[in-house]
Structure formats: structure tokens, C-alpha cells
Design an enzyme around this catalytic site. Sequence first.
Site, PDB file in Angstrom:
ATOM      1  N   HIS A   8      44.593  -3.215 -43.557  1.00 30.96           N
ATOM      2  CA  HIS A   8      44.634  -4.077 -44.742  1.00 30.96           C
ATOM      3  C   HIS A   8      45.119  -5.492 -44.407  1.00 30.96           C
ATOM      4  O   HIS A   8      44.556  -6.485 -44.876  1.00 30.96           O
ATOM      5  CB  HIS A   8      45.552  -3.430 -45.782  1.00 30.96           C
ATOM      6  CG  HIS A   8      45.689  -4.228 -47.039  1.00 30.96           C
ATOM      7  ND1 HIS A   8      44.640  -4.434 -47.906  1.00 30.96           N
ATOM      8  CD2 HIS A   8      46.748  -4.896 -47.559  1.00 30.96           C
ATOM      9  CE1 HIS A   8      45.048  -5.183 -48.907  1.00 30.96           C
ATOM     10  NE2 HIS A   8      46.322  -5.482 -48.725  1.00 30.96           N
TER      11      HIS A   8
ATOM     12  N   LYS B  23      62.652  -7.676 -53.447  1.00 30.03           N
ATOM     13  CA  LYS B  23      61.337  -7.020 -53.506  1.00 30.03           C
ATOM     14  C   LYS B  23      61.575  -5.524 -53.366  1.00 30.03           C
ATOM     15  O   LYS B  23      62.223  -5.083 -52.414  1.00 30.03           O
ATOM     16  CB  LYS B  23      60.407  -7.497 -52.392  1.00 30.03           C
ATOM     17  CG  LYS B  23      59.048  -6.768 -52.467  1.00 30.03           C
ATOM     18  CD  LYS B  23      58.012  -7.349 -51.541  1.00 30.03           C
ATOM     19  CE  LYS B  23      58.158  -6.846 -50.138  1.00 30.03           C
ATOM     20  NZ  LYS B  23      57.022  -7.262 -49.276  1.00 30.03           N
TER      21      LYS B  23
ATOM     22  N   ASP C 162      58.005  -3.176 -38.489  1.00 34.19           N
ATOM     23  CA  ASP C 162      58.965  -3.600 -39.505  1.00 34.19           C
ATOM     24  C   ASP C 162      59.907  -2.464 -39.891  1.00 34.19           C
ATOM     25  O   ASP C 162      60.560  -2.513 -40.923  1.00 34.19           O
ATOM     26  CB  ASP C 162      58.224  -4.129 -40.742  1.00 34.19           C
ATOM     27  CG  ASP C 162      57.270  -3.092 -41.324  1.00 34.19           C
ATOM     28  OD1 ASP C 162      57.127  -1.997 -40.736  1.00 34.19           O
ATOM     29  OD2 ASP C 162      56.663  -3.368 -42.379  1.00 34.19           O
TER      30      ASP C 162
HETATM   31  P1  NAD Z   1      46.961  -0.166 -42.669  1.00 32.66           P
HETATM   32  O1  NAD Z   1      47.448   1.212 -42.955  1.00 32.66           O
HETATM   33  O2  NAD Z   1      45.943  -0.784 -43.559  1.00 32.66           O
HETATM   34  O3  NAD Z   1      46.391  -0.233 -41.171  1.00 32.66           O
HETATM   35  C1  NAD Z   1      47.100   0.363 -40.112  1.00 32.66           C
HETATM   36  C2  NAD Z   1      46.593  -0.182 -38.800  1.00 32.66           C
HETATM   37  O4  NAD Z   1      47.333   0.431 -37.729  1.00 32.66           O
HETATM   38  C3  NAD Z   1      45.133   0.112 -38.528  1.00 32.66           C
HETATM   39  O5  NAD Z   1      44.609  -0.949 -37.745  1.00 32.66           O
HETATM   40  C4  NAD Z   1      45.195   1.400 -37.713  1.00 32.66           C
HETATM   41  O6  NAD Z   1      44.056   1.619 -36.928  1.00 32.66           O
HETATM   42  C5  NAD Z   1      46.395   1.092 -36.865  1.00 32.66           C
HETATM   43  N1  NAD Z   1      47.061   2.279 -36.322  1.00 32.66           N
HETATM   44  C6  NAD Z   1      47.431   3.391 -37.001  1.00 32.66           C
HETATM   45  N2  NAD Z   1      48.012   4.267 -36.147  1.00 32.66           N
HETATM   46  C7  NAD Z   1      47.998   3.686 -34.925  1.00 32.66           C
HETATM   47  C8  NAD Z   1      48.457   4.095 -33.632  1.00 32.66           C
HETATM   48  N3  NAD Z   1      49.034   5.282 -33.448  1.00 32.66           N
HETATM   49  N4  NAD Z   1      48.286   3.226 -32.594  1.00 32.66           N
HETATM   50  C9  NAD Z   1      47.697   2.013 -32.765  1.00 32.66           C
HETATM   51  N5  NAD Z   1      47.242   1.599 -33.967  1.00 32.66           N
HETATM   52  C10 NAD Z   1      47.392   2.416 -35.019  1.00 32.66           C
HETATM   53  O7  NAD Z   1      48.287  -1.055 -42.593  1.00 32.66           O
HETATM   54  P2  NAD Z   1      48.439  -2.616 -42.882  1.00 32.66           P
HETATM   55  O8  NAD Z   1      48.716  -2.824 -44.330  1.00 32.66           O
HETATM   56  O9  NAD Z   1      47.349  -3.385 -42.241  1.00 32.66           O
HETATM   57  O10 NAD Z   1      49.832  -2.892 -42.135  1.00 32.66           O
HETATM   58  C11 NAD Z   1      49.895  -2.868 -40.719  1.00 32.66           C
HETATM   59  C12 NAD Z   1      51.361  -2.834 -40.306  1.00 32.66           C
HETATM   60  O11 NAD Z   1      51.990  -4.052 -40.714  1.00 32.66           O
HETATM   61  C13 NAD Z   1      52.178  -1.711 -40.926  1.00 32.66           C
HETATM   62  O12 NAD Z   1      53.044  -1.186 -39.939  1.00 32.66           O
HETATM   63  C14 NAD Z   1      52.977  -2.405 -42.011  1.00 32.66           C
HETATM   64  O13 NAD Z   1      54.183  -1.740 -42.324  1.00 32.66           O
HETATM   65  C15 NAD Z   1      53.234  -3.732 -41.317  1.00 32.66           C
HETATM   66  N6  NAD Z   1      53.594  -4.839 -42.206  1.00 32.66           N
HETATM   67  C16 NAD Z   1      54.513  -5.720 -41.720  1.00 32.66           C
HETATM   68  C17 NAD Z   1      54.899  -6.783 -42.498  1.00 32.66           C
HETATM   69  C18 NAD Z   1      55.867  -7.784 -41.948  1.00 32.66           C
HETATM   70  O14 NAD Z   1      56.347  -8.641 -42.688  1.00 32.66           O
HETATM   71  N7  NAD Z   1      56.145  -7.777 -40.664  1.00 32.66           N
HETATM   72  C19 NAD Z   1      54.377  -6.930 -43.787  1.00 32.66           C
HETATM   73  C20 NAD Z   1      53.407  -6.034 -44.247  1.00 32.66           C
HETATM   74  C21 NAD Z   1      53.021  -4.984 -43.438  1.00 32.66           C
END
Ligand code: NAD
Length: 319
Positions: free
Chosen positions: A136, A66, A220
Site C-alpha cells: 500500500h 494518532k 516501525d
Molecule cells: P502492505 O501490507 O500493503 O505491504 C507489505 C509489503 O511487505 C509488501 O510489499 C509485501 O510483499 C512485503 N512483505 C511482506 N512480508 C515480507 C517478507 N517476509 N519479506 C519481505 N517483504 C515482505 O504494507 P504497507 O502499508 O505498504 O506498509 C509497509 C510497511 O511500512 C509496514 O511494515 C508498515 O507497518 C510500515 N509503515 C511504516 C511507517 C513509518 O512511518 N515508518 C508508516 C506506515 C507504514
Amino acid sequence: MLVIPESIIADLVSPADAYDAVAATFAAMARGQAYNFPVVREALGEGRQYGFKSGLDRAGGMLGVKAGGYFPANMGRGITNHQSTVYLFDPDSGRPTAMVGGNLLTALRTAAASALSIDRLARADARVLGIVGAGHQAGFQLRAAARVRQWERVIGWNLHPEMLPKLAATAAELGLPFEAVPLDRMVEADAIITITSSPAASLMAAHVGAGTHLACMGTDTKGKQEVDPALVAKARLFTDEVAQSVTIGEAQHAIAAGTVREGDITPLGAVLTGAHPGRGSADEITLFDGTGVGLQDLAVAAVAVARARERGLGVEVEV
Ligand code: NAD
């Protein structure tokens, strides 16, 4: 090779499909039949991140990668900030077999991993679901978790409270009461999903009650952190892949502090195959460090390809 556009993924792969595919992949990893290659992730400047997650599943006949990342200026272009594409190859010949839109698949496979951890590690009587984060991914997480337990209510916290109504709307669609709460009320939850891009811990040890299961899904990358390292140190730890957990997952901080050792972390696949019993008692805290592995992406992309071929969808191209 078959090209499957993002626009038809929702018709091809359901949350249930993603759950089954991710479970099979984690089990294959635990049996030593599948492994992930080292993750490549680069900062491109202006907040852009780009990288590759890849692997080989001998049992499932999957080889691929990916490619994708985070492009913050996309919002202004009316397209999603997270962009990814999955490429599948024939493991015998190396020939490309498919190119699949990876945005929805990423959300589905991430939520599936979290739900799988809740299903296998949360107490059977878990009734209150906590969610830290409202971006998201959060709605996908809630939908997947709703499939594995009979929740009575959902409580949510987000640093940016204006984002919570969208999560509340998803809960309403699922028929679940939702309440926005301060972090210290997370102690009411039986399972808590963390899904933020936070660079520092939000959820502290005092916010989590005995017997809770935590699915930590947001961390991640090196430098991200959602959970108090003291909480990580006192929990029974599980992950998708230990090598990622200790370097880019939530455990990276407790490992750096020396309060957790690599040997303390169990792959969730070992619970799925029966090699590890999972939760040890009703009052211990279990924590799944979901870092997101390339094999999850290949597994859900392979489902999309199989369904598209069955239905004659997608575009076949010569390469
Ligand atoms: P997004 O940008 O849509 O949302 C970000 C979220 O983090 C929001 O709820 C926001 O309020 C919060 N946030 C931002 N800064 C913050 C801070 N300083 N303290 C606390 N909360 C804070 O992102 P998303 O698409 O919902 O993804 C969320 C996370 O999940 C990202 O870090 C992304 O990289 C990770 N992710 C992980 C996997 C996995 O397989 N583990 C897969 C996809 C995404």
C-alpha cells in the site's frame, strides 16, 4: 471540535503540503521545540495491532495523538487493513479541537519523510531509484520521491512479485521507466526506499553500491527488519527520532548486536536546521531510519484542519 472524514483528506492535503509540514516538524524537534511521547503499541490477537503515537509541538501549537493500527481481517470486509484517526487538542486548555481521518495522512506523512531524506541526503546526481516493497505505501513513496530528484528510471523488487505491476503503473503515471529486478541489481540504484513489513533482512550489504542513500521506512515495530545490520553499521545514520530508531526502527538490530551506538545516529531535523552537514562524501552510504513519529501525524492533520476551516468543510460538533 471539527470532524474531518477520511473521504475529503485527499482534497485538503497534497504531497507538497505533507513535505513542508513534516520538514517544519523535524526542524522543530531538532530545535527542542517539539517532542514525541513514548509510543504505545499492543498486540490484540488474531494479528491485530493497536497503538498510539503522540506529541507536543510548542512552536506549532500542536498537541495530539494518532490512534490506530493493523487489522488484517479488514480485507474481507472491503476496508483497508491499516486504520487510524488523529485527535488534536488545544495545548493550553486540553480541549479537543479536531478529529481527522488518518489513513491517507499516514501514507502522505511517511512518504514525505522518506522524500525529505532523499532530498537532503542523496547525491545531487542521483538518477536511479530503487524500491524494495510493493504494498500500500510503496506507490506513495514513489510519488513523493519523484518530487525531489530527476529520476531516469526506477527499479523494484518485492518478495511477492505479483504486487509489482501496481508499482510499475504508478511509475508509468509519473512518466518513469520501471523494471522489476532481482535484489542484487539494487546495486544500480543511487537511492533505495525499503517499505516492507519484513521480519528479516532482505537488502544485504552486497546489494548496495557506494554513495547510495537508503530510506528505510518499513521497520516501525520491534521485530521487523528490512536491511542487513552490516549495512546499517557501515552507513552514516539518520533518523526521525533517535529514541524510536534504537527501539522500534531499523537500527534496533545493529544496536542489539553492539555494532552501532545511539550516538552514531543523527536526527534528520539537525540537517534541516543546518546543525549537521548531512552526507559527508559522494561515496559514503547514508541511511535514514524512518520510524514514523506522532508529530508527523499532528503536522499533517493540522494542515487538513486549516484547509477545512478555510473552505468551510468538515462537521463542527460540541464535546
Ligand atoms: P502492505 O501490507 O500493503 O505491504 C507489505 C509489503 O511487505 C509488501 O510489499 C509485501 O510483499 C512485503 N512483505 C511482506 N512480508 C515480507 C517478507 N517476509 N519479506 C519481505 N517483504 C515482505 O504494507 P504497507 O502499508 O505498504 O506498509 C509497509 C510497511 O511500512 C509496514 O511494515 C508498515 O507497518 C510500515 N509503515 C511504516 C511507517 C513509518 O512511518 N515508518 C508508516 C506506515 C507504514
